[in-house]
Design a protein around this motif. Structure first.
Motif, PDB file in Angstrom:
ATOM      1  N   GLY A   1       0.856  -1.197   0.000  1.00  0.00           N
ATOM      2  CA  GLY A   1       0.000   0.000   0.000  1.00  0.00           C
ATOM      3  C   GLY A   1       0.883   1.235   0.000  1.00  0.00           C
TER       4      GLY A   1
ATOM      5  N   ASP B   1       0.999  -1.374  -4.792  1.00  0.00           N
ATOM      6  CA  ASP B   1      -0.235  -0.618  -4.565  1.00  0.00           C
ATOM      7  C   ASP B   1      -1.276  -1.047  -5.594  1.00  0.00           C
ATOM      8  OD1 ASP B   1      -0.856   2.068  -2.734  1.00  0.00           O
ATOM      9  OD2 ASP B   1      -2.185   1.873  -4.484  1.00  0.00           O
TER      10      ASP B   1
ATOM     11  N   GLU C   1       2.628   1.730   5.727  1.00  0.00           N
ATOM     12  CA  GLU C   1       2.175   2.921   6.471  1.00  0.00           C
ATOM     13  C   GLU C   1       0.787   3.330   5.977  1.00  0.00           C
ATOM     14  OE1 GLU C   1       4.902   6.114   7.369  1.00  0.00           O
ATOM     15  OE2 GLU C   1       6.631   4.871   6.865  1.00  0.00           O
TER      16      GLU C   1
ATOM     17  N   MET D   1      -2.989  -6.210  -1.763  1.00  0.00           N
ATOM     18  CA  MET D   1      -2.448  -6.727  -0.505  1.00  0.00           C
ATOM     19  C   MET D   1      -3.111  -8.023  -0.055  1.00  0.00           C
ATOM     20  SD  MET D   1      -3.879  -3.991   2.292  1.00  0.00           S
ATOM     21  CE  MET D   1      -3.157  -2.535   1.586  1.00  0.00           C
TER      22      MET D   1
HETATM   23  N1  SAH Z   1       1.730   4.330   2.328  1.00  0.00           N
HETATM   24  C1  SAH Z   1       1.282   5.537   1.680  1.00  0.00           C
HETATM   25  C2  SAH Z   1      -0.177   5.471   1.212  1.00  0.00           C
HETATM   26  C3  SAH Z   1      -1.199   5.291   2.311  1.00  0.00           C
HETATM   27  S1  SAH Z   1      -2.880   5.458   1.713  1.00  0.00           S
HETATM   28  C4  SAH Z   1       1.494   6.716   2.608  1.00  0.00           C
HETATM   29  O1  SAH Z   1       1.652   6.502   3.811  1.00  0.00           O
HETATM   30  O2  SAH Z   1       1.512   7.845   2.132  1.00  0.00           O
HETATM   31  C5  SAH Z   1      -3.391   3.771   1.497  1.00  0.00           C
HETATM   32  C6  SAH Z   1      -2.881   3.145   0.211  1.00  0.00           C
HETATM   33  O3  SAH Z   1      -3.364   1.801   0.145  1.00  0.00           O
HETATM   34  C7  SAH Z   1      -3.371   3.843  -1.055  1.00  0.00           C
HETATM   35  O4  SAH Z   1      -2.265   4.157  -1.849  1.00  0.00           O
HETATM   36  C8  SAH Z   1      -4.265   2.801  -1.724  1.00  0.00           C
HETATM   37  O5  SAH Z   1      -4.209   2.851  -3.139  1.00  0.00           O
HETATM   38  C9  SAH Z   1      -3.664   1.509  -1.199  1.00  0.00           C
HETATM   39  N2  SAH Z   1      -4.570   0.358  -1.251  1.00  0.00           N
HETATM   40  C10 SAH Z   1      -5.902   0.309  -0.968  1.00  0.00           C
HETATM   41  N3  SAH Z   1      -6.354  -0.957  -1.097  1.00  0.00           N
HETATM   42  C11 SAH Z   1      -5.285  -1.718  -1.460  1.00  0.00           C
HETATM   43  C12 SAH Z   1      -5.117  -3.108  -1.752  1.00  0.00           C
HETATM   44  N4  SAH Z   1      -6.136  -3.964  -1.668  1.00  0.00           N
HETATM   45  N5  SAH Z   1      -3.892  -3.547  -2.089  1.00  0.00           N
HETATM   46  C13 SAH Z   1      -2.838  -2.697  -2.178  1.00  0.00           C
HETATM   47  N6  SAH Z   1      -2.940  -1.376  -1.924  1.00  0.00           N
HETATM   48  C14 SAH Z   1      -4.152  -0.892  -1.568  1.00  0.00           C
END
Ligand code: SAH
Length: 258
Positions: A53, A75, A120, A104
């Motif tokens: 993510g 992501d 995060e 994920m």
């Molecule tokens: N780690 C980054 C983004 C956090 S926001 C930071 O701290 O700035 C949460 C992130 O999770 C987003 O980029 C969203 O696209 C991602 N996300 C949501 N569902 C997801 C999934 N099933 N698998 C992978 N990523 C996912």
């Protein structure tokens, strides 16, 4: 059907555009990332790290600059991964860092491949407990997991904030309960710390004020945009009102031998 789909895609693109315009898509800071990294031992040139993510990679670039070994950012949103990989190139990190599109709940790593799993502001998408349990198989024995997760900072709280969070993410819980879940999932609870207020304000809500102005003037009268901005403003307001009761917490665990 096709009409709904195109509306859905339009909304989705707008949401991606909004969050792409800010450096982080969740609360955090380079200092907090570095502090959490301080608890991780035994990383080498051969270490394999995943950032799940990862968004556009604000924290991943910091992670890469303070570790050795190779890092994969994952992501769900291709638009975020495009920006992520542009950031990789501009930081000249392409020999050991890459972003891939993936989910994920269906990760493409081998069993016991990873030395460190980072995430995060994202594990809530699968749920903290489920994520801790499902991702563990990708870690070597003695490998580490470091995640941030929204948590209650007190045992009691006003009803308005309780309801707000139970609607948004029912898995929110107190820090002792989250640490207990970490241990029950098969990790030694190495450390945890509450992210300071600046991670929410300076790095997340304040940059959005400018992003919102630009977004509203670029798409005048667009309902998705108005709703999104309204939603984000409400979230920021709730935070300023109730920040003594909830926050993001870094949880760091070390995989125990089964
Ligand atoms: N780690 C980054 C983004 C956090 S926001 C930071 O701290 O700035 C949460 C992130 O999770 C987003 O980029 C969203 O696209 C991602 N996300 C949501 N569902 C997801 C999934 N099933 N698998 C992978 N990523 C996912």
């Amino acid at each position: 059907m096709s009409n709904n789909k195109s509306i859905h895609e339009f909304d989705f693109n707008l949401i991606c555009e909004y969050f792409s315009s800010i450096e982080r898509q969740g609360p955090g800071s380079p200092e907090a990332t570095i502090q959490a990294l301080g608890f991780i031992e035994n990383l080498t040139d051969n270490s394999r790290i995943a950032d799940i993510g990862c968004g556009t990679g604000g924290q991943t670039m910091v992670l890469a600059q303070h570790t050795r070994g190779s890092i994969t950012g994952v992501d769900l949103f291709p638009a975020f991964i495009d920006i992520f990989n542009a950031n990789v190139a501009s930081h000249d990190l392409q020999d050991r860092l890459k972003g891939v599109v993936g989910s994920m709940d269906d990760l493409n790593f081998s069993l016991e491949e990873l030395d460190l799993i980072w995430s995060e502001g994202a594990i809530y998408n699968i749920g903290y407990d489920r994520g801790l349990k499902e991702w563990k198989k990708f870690l070597k024995d003695g490998g580490y997991i470091a995640v941030t997760e929204v948590s209650w900072l007190t045992d009691e709280r006003p009803e308005e904030v309780e309801k707000y969070w139970l609607d948004a993410y029912a898995e929110i819980d107190t820090i002792p309960n989250k640490v207990n879940q970490l241990q029950k999932a098969g990790y030694m609870p190495v450390a945890h710390f509450v992210l300071p207020d600046s991670c929410w304000t300076d790095n997340f809500y304040i940059p959005q004020v400018e992003a919102q102005k630009i977004f509203l003037s670029k798409y005048p009268g667009n309902e998705t945009v108005t709703d999104l901005v309204h939603n984000q403003k409400h979230e920021a307001l709730m935070y300023s009102k109730y920040k003594d009761y909830y926050g993001y917490v870094f949880y760091i665990g070390k995989k125990q031998r089964a």
